[in-house]
Design a protein around this motif. Structure first.
Motif, PDB file in Angstrom:
ATOM      1  N   LEU A   1      -5.821   4.734   0.483  1.00  0.00           N
ATOM      2  CA  LEU A   1      -5.458   3.951  -1.087  1.00  0.00           C
ATOM      3  C   LEU A   1      -7.410   3.729  -1.188  1.00  0.00           C
ATOM      4  O   LEU A   1      -7.881   3.241  -0.321  1.00  0.00           O
ATOM      5  CB  LEU A   1      -4.471   3.519  -0.572  1.00  0.00           C
ATOM      6  CG  LEU A   1      -4.430   2.388  -2.598  1.00  0.00           C
ATOM      7  CD1 LEU A   1      -3.853   4.174  -3.440  1.00  0.00           C
ATOM      8  CD2 LEU A   1      -3.363   1.422  -2.471  1.00  0.00           C
TER       9      LEU A   1
ATOM     10  N   VAL B   1       0.517  -0.945  -0.109  1.00  0.00           N
ATOM     11  CA  VAL B   1       0.065  -0.338   0.300  1.00  0.00           C
ATOM     12  C   VAL B   1       0.644   1.140   0.150  1.00  0.00           C
ATOM     13  O   VAL B   1       0.457   2.362  -0.718  1.00  0.00           O
ATOM     14  CB  VAL B   1      -0.930  -0.355   1.433  1.00  0.00           C
ATOM     15  CG1 VAL B   1      -1.295   1.231   1.674  1.00  0.00           C
ATOM     16  CG2 VAL B   1      -2.253  -1.265   1.177  1.00  0.00           C
TER      17      VAL B   1
ATOM     18  N   LYS C   1       1.033   4.572  -2.810  1.00  0.00           N
ATOM     19  CA  LYS C   1       0.915   5.628  -3.161  1.00  0.00           C
ATOM     20  C   LYS C   1       1.966   6.368  -3.592  1.00  0.00           C
ATOM     21  O   LYS C   1       2.200   7.821  -4.205  1.00  0.00           O
ATOM     22  CB  LYS C   1       0.273   5.695  -1.483  1.00  0.00           C
ATOM     23  CG  LYS C   1      -0.856   5.436  -0.587  1.00  0.00           C
ATOM     24  CD  LYS C   1      -1.558   6.628  -0.974  1.00  0.00           C
ATOM     25  CE  LYS C   1      -2.261   7.666  -0.220  1.00  0.00           C
ATOM     26  NZ  LYS C   1      -2.920   8.512  -0.550  1.00  0.00           N
TER      27      LYS C   1
ATOM     28  N   VAL D   1     -10.920   1.784  -2.392  1.00  0.00           N
ATOM     29  CA  VAL D   1     -10.598   0.618  -3.013  1.00  0.00           C
ATOM     30  C   VAL D   1     -11.382   0.751  -4.040  1.00  0.00           C
ATOM     31  O   VAL D   1     -12.634   0.469  -3.365  1.00  0.00           O
ATOM     32  CB  VAL D   1     -10.415   0.116  -2.328  1.00  0.00           C
ATOM     33  CG1 VAL D   1     -10.402  -2.105  -2.434  1.00  0.00           C
ATOM     34  CG2 VAL D   1      -9.059   0.095  -1.391  1.00  0.00           C
TER      35      VAL D   1
ATOM     36  N   CYS E   1      -4.894  -0.241   3.428  1.00  0.00           N
ATOM     37  CA  CYS E   1      -5.124   1.322   2.446  1.00  0.00           C
ATOM     38  C   CYS E   1      -6.680   2.290   3.204  1.00  0.00           C
ATOM     39  O   CYS E   1      -6.392   3.313   3.122  1.00  0.00           O
ATOM     40  CB  CYS E   1      -6.184   0.704   2.236  1.00  0.00           C
ATOM     41  SG  CYS E   1      -5.802  -0.056   0.433  1.00  0.00           S
TER      42      CYS E   1
ATOM     43  N   SER F   1     -11.960   2.911   2.843  1.00  0.00           N
ATOM     44  CA  SER F   1     -11.439   3.124   1.532  1.00  0.00           C
ATOM     45  C   SER F   1     -12.054   2.216   0.830  1.00  0.00           C
ATOM     46  O   SER F   1     -11.999   2.618  -0.360  1.00  0.00           O
ATOM     47  CB  SER F   1      -9.664   2.611   1.940  1.00  0.00           C
ATOM     48  OG  SER F   1      -9.827   1.210   2.309  1.00  0.00           O
TER      49      SER F   1
END
Length: 974
Positions: free
Chosen positions: A386, A355, A359, A388, A381, A424
């Motif tokens: 991040l 992850v 990023k 998803v 995440c 996320s």
């Protein structure tokens, strides 16, 4: 005794006595034990593998996450283990747990399993991508007598469980084993239910959602299901606390209840939060939500903590994606979860590192293709920001049997229950990827998904093009084009073809077309650069028509590149080199190309700094344009200057380069900067990047000299290895010159040594060749696993004629609890016991044979841009496409003379289109004999054995799911 010490001593004794009294009490609240270590494993099936008194002394000692057989780094072509395996784990429980409920929880077992406790079956589970929880209370001993959990795991082909496709036809692998974490959970009979129990419903567990969110106020709605497994009614109250990042309580609510025996009840609460810290990918602030269950007398009997993020999302048809009312353009990639040697069985810290790497690579989103990914990956995440897209497991396969649809619905519901509280996860792909199936099934799965997550914060996604009838059942659409290009040119991109039906994302782009869609890290710098250049052109709008023009489309809400990482797959022996990082997660040049898509104004503490610059060159041979006349630099800054050995070459500005890539820049991304040095000179290339007239980033590359030493590299993530016996550390071994420059073309054999509180995964297995190993592109790779004792891990590497390298890292004590090991014999097996080596596939052998030369090739029709000669030009990414919409279409090949043909490879034009075609042979061009007929997607281009004499061969395209007939390449082998 000193008069001051005496009262202090008495006080300490009183405190000590109080502590003893407290520790002596029967535990009341929930306890979770890590169950990852001290397993025994047997490869193969075994009658009575669950029996209590079984002699398992020759079983293999195992640690979770575990794959049932370590595999070679490059294992494509259905080479992995897909049989049966048995696991056993001993443990003891004291009488203090008598009267409690005890559950075993597995996060992932591939692909199906049956669990036994003390010789008796406690449950079965099918599907490897979502875990399950089983109540094992009634089978346990609580008097310090041995208990044993036994698990029979099957990785055998199961056509009735999604994804359901045989591995030898699959564009990835589902590996094997108990490949994610396991836990033992002990709770009071009065408890919060589990989302993944066999009898769970959409009410089970804890569901957190947000009816109202803005910068000044937010409403956190919490639905918690309680169950009374006791024989008597229980009274109590549920106290729910919301805590900020400093542990301060910012909201709470208490609700009283009374539950009859075996009664379940959902309790709904709302917590108002003033001035909430909203979750966003670039400031992913998480709260802790504590659900505490108390008896009426104030004794706590259960507690669950959720990591949540307060945020509100919406998708609009023309504006794209919004989070907390702010527009956000998604720049994402597709990720497969497999790693070298261990398959899918990677530890939680490895998931988190991925992850962070994504990023840092410029992505704010990931499509978890094509299945639910590890909870640890999703948790990371949440913490690092991040976004998803979560997908049901599936790829180009549907089974008409009712059991398949039943299991698809069950997996969809379980996936949503497992991950619905994650900030996320902002989109749920409830469509089987690239698959046509009945509209009734589409409707059923869509309705089930929305039932699991009611309200306006749940969005589903699927394809539109060629699936137009599904429009009512998806909230966001991919491939939203009105038709196959009217002119028959699949590279035609016109805004009038891009229709406004629903919010739009592109789920996959970057592979299957372009000058260099795939590149191995072993290829030279020019080939590396070509992959990045190819994708820049595509991102700017020049790609497949159904990629919807990417940045050139004003309606585009975001896109997901195929793919983030290279990966092996069952259907092809060759590794899929479409990633911006290789299978080891080492970056290629295109990693930095995508990194430059992140605006320089953004930075995230501990993850990345905003400005960046990268020279896509090794400044190596003079013959390569990337070292002389096409020196490409990636940067997100306002201007770049390039120097060679201290001499100024040129300066380029973002403004002038934006003319080449206007749509990318218009969406906030960056162009490339390409310099002509007028010639070659070994030494240093140095790039300086400017913002507002100041140098904010720089990068230099140096011509590598002779190999001198090995560097042992453990990348910095701010993650400390945990001495829990389960954690894994990725380690790179770089062949460098005296100054530390990587020899990118080195193929050096290295030997690895690991001592101290860690060991090398796969050491001693000559079959998988992790140690010794030959580096690729100058880089070797291995995983080191920690022991259960904190301390120093020494990692070294040697090679003949080079100075050795070393690295020392320290592991820390774990914070998790471990259930102690029970009594058993020492497990004396080793990794290679009963290892299964499948027969070598004949693909590579056939593809290496001499190719038959064609005298002539003709077609019933040919598009002006795609002549039929392109099917014999040796390029998989040039095509013949018919100039007519009717079928069949014939492509006929003539040889110089009658020839014995051992096999044929037919690669169709469009990877995601479905084709029905047949292949025939002839000696005279008049009388034809059918060799085979096939229905497949354009992706399926495995060679087919023929062993026939022929002078003519004809490929007849009988039907295509979308558009016109097309071929990429036809090859015959002698």
């Amino acid at each position: 005794m000193n008069k001051f010490l005496r009262p202090l001593t008495i006080l300490l004794l009183l405190v000590w006595g109080s502590c003893l009294q407290s520790f002596g009490k029967k535990p009341t609240s929930r306890i979770e034990y890590q169950l990852n270590t001290n397993w025994a494993f047997y490869r193969g099936d075994l009658k009575g593998g669950e029996v209590i008194g079984l002699d398992d002394s020759k079983w293999i000692p195992a640690v979770l996450p575990h794959v049932m057989q370590l595999e070679k780094k490059y294992n494509g072509g259905d080479a992995i283990y897909d049989g049966i395996g048995w696991y056993r784990r001993y443990f003891k429980l004291s009488d203090q747990y008598r009267g409690k409920k005890v559950f075993v929880q597995f996060e992932g077992v591939m692909n199906s399993c049956e669990v036994f406790v003390n010789g008796k079956s406690v449950g079965k589970h099918r599907g490897g991508y979502v875990g399950f929880t089983l109540d094992i209370t009634d089978q346990l001993h609580f008097d310090q007598t041995n208990n044993v959990i036994a698990v029979r795991v099957s990785a055998e082909y199961d056509p009735l469980t999604p994804p359901g496709k045989p591995q030898d036809r699959l564009d990835f692998y589902y590996y094997s084993g108990i490949y994610r974490d396991a836990k033992l959970i002990i709770s009071d009979p009065l408890r919060i239910t589990d989302e993944l129990e066999p009898d769970a419903t959409q009410n089970s567990g804890v569901f957190v959602h947000y009816p109202m969110v803005d910068k000044s106020n937010a409403t956190v709605a919490v639905n918690t299901e309680l169950k009374n497994d006791d024989k008597v009614a229980r009274k109590g109250y549920l106290l729910t606390l919301l805590k900020d990042t400093k542990g301060k309580v910012v909201g709470q609510q208490r609700v009283s209840f009374e539950l009859k025996p075996q009664e379940r009840r959902r309790i709904d609460q709302q917590i108002e939060v003033k001035n909430p810290q909203l979750w966003h990918p670039y400031h992913p602030i998480c709260y802790n939500l504590e659900n505490r269950v108390y008896l009426a007398d104030g004794v706590e009997v259960d507690r669950r903590t959720e990591q949540i993020g307060i945020r509100q999302i919406r998708y609009t048809k023309d504006g794209g994606f919004f989070i907390n009312g702010e527009h956000l353009y998604m720049v994402g990639a597709n990720r497969h979860q497999a790693y070298p040697y261990v398959g899918d069985a990677a530890s939680n810290s490895v998931q988190e590192r991925e992850v962070i790497d994504m990023k840092r690579g410029g992505y704010n989103a990931v499509r978890a293709a094509h299945y639910p990914h590890d909870p640890a990956f999703l948790e990371a995440c949440d913490r690092h920001g991040l976004l998803v897209v979560e997908c049901v497991p599936g790829w180009q396969y549907f089974n008409k049997a009712a059991e398949f649809t039943d299991r698809l619905e069950s997996i969809t519901r379980s996936m949503i229950r497992r991950d619905r509280n994650r900030p996320s996860v902002i989109l749920w792909e409830t469509a089987l990827n690239e698959t046509s199936y009945p509209l009734s099934v589409v409707k059923r799965i869509a309705e089930a998904a929305h039932a699991e997550y009611p309200g306006d914060q749940f969005y589903t996604a699927g394809d539109y093009f060629s699936h137009e009838e599904t429009e009512p059942y998806y909230d966001v659409f991919y491939k939203q084009v009105s038709k196959y290009p009217k002119d028959g040119n699949v590279m035609s991109n016109y805004l009038e073809d891009q229709i406004a039906v629903k919010p739009l994302l592109t789920r996959e782009w970057g592979d299957g077309v372009g000058e260099k869609p795939r590149v191995s890290l072993t290829e030279n710098e020019y080939e590396q650069m070509r992959q990045g250049r190819s994708r820049l052109h595509q991102l700017n709008g020049n790609g497949y028509f159904d990629w919807c023009m990417l940045d050139a489309n004003p309606r585009m809400g975001g896109h997901f590149m195929w793919s983030y990482n290279d990966y092996t797959r069952g259907a092809e022996e060759e590794t899929m080199y479409s990633g911006v990082v290789d299978v080891n997660r080492y970056p290629k040049f295109s990693y930095y190309m995508m990194q430059s898509m992140r605006p320089y104004q953004l930075d995230q503490k501990g993850i990345f700094k905003g400005p960046m610059v990268f020279i896509a060159s090794y400044n190596s041979p003079e013959k390569l344009k990337t070292s002389s006349t096409e020196i490409t630099v990636y940067s997100n800054c306002e201007a770049v200057e390039l120097y060679r050995n201290g001499k100024f070459i040129a300066r380029q500005t973002r403004e002038e380069r934006a003319k080449v890539y206007p749509y990318i820049v218009g969406k906030g991304g960056s162009p490339s900067f390409v310099f002509d040095a007028g010639g070659y000179e070994a030494g240093e290339l140095k790039a300086l990047a400017y913002v507002k007239g100041k140098v904010v980033a720089q990068h230099a590359v140096h011509t590598a000299g002779a190999a001198h030493h090995i560097e042992v590299l453990v990348p910095e993530y701010g993650i400390e290895p945990v001495a829990d016996g389960s954690d894994m550390i990725p380690v790179y071994f770089k062949v460098c010159d005296k100054e530390g420059n990587l020899l990118h073309d080195a193929q050096t054999a290295i030997r690895i040594q690991v001592t101290g509180e860690g060991y090398l995964i796969g050491d001693g297995s000559a079959r998988i060749a992790v140690n010794p190993q030959v580096v690729e592109g100058g880089i070797g790779f291995a995983f080191v696993r920690t022991t259960k004792k904190s301390g120093t891990i020494h990692i070294g590497a040697t090679a003949e004629g080079l100075e050795s390298g070393s690295k020392a890292i320290r592991s820390i004590r774990p914070t998790s609890r471990e259930i102690p090991d029970g009594d058993h014999a020492v497990f004396l097996g080793n990794e290679e016991d009963h290892a299964v080596i499948k027969p070598t596939k004949w693909d590579k052998e056939l593809l290496a044979r001499p190719k038959v030369k064609f005298k002539k090739v003709t077609a019933t029709s040919a598009h002006a841009d795609f002549p039929v000669t392109q099917v014999i030009d040796g390029d998989d990414y040039s095509w013949w496409i018919a100039d007519q919409d009717k079928f069949p279409q014939f492509v006929t090949f003539e040889l110089d003379q009658a020839t014995k043909v051992v096999g044929a490879r037919v690669r169709l034009q469009k990877d995601s289109s479905k084709y029905r075609y047949k292949v025939e042979r002839s000696l005279d061009g008049t009388t034809w004999e059918e060799l085979y007929e096939k229905e497949c997607t354009g992706w399926d281009f495995k060679p087919v054995k023929l062993d026939k004499v022929l002078k003519f061969i004809r490929v007849s395209i009988l039907e295509v799911s979308e558009g016109r007939a097309g071929l990429a390449e036809v090859t015959l082998f002698q």
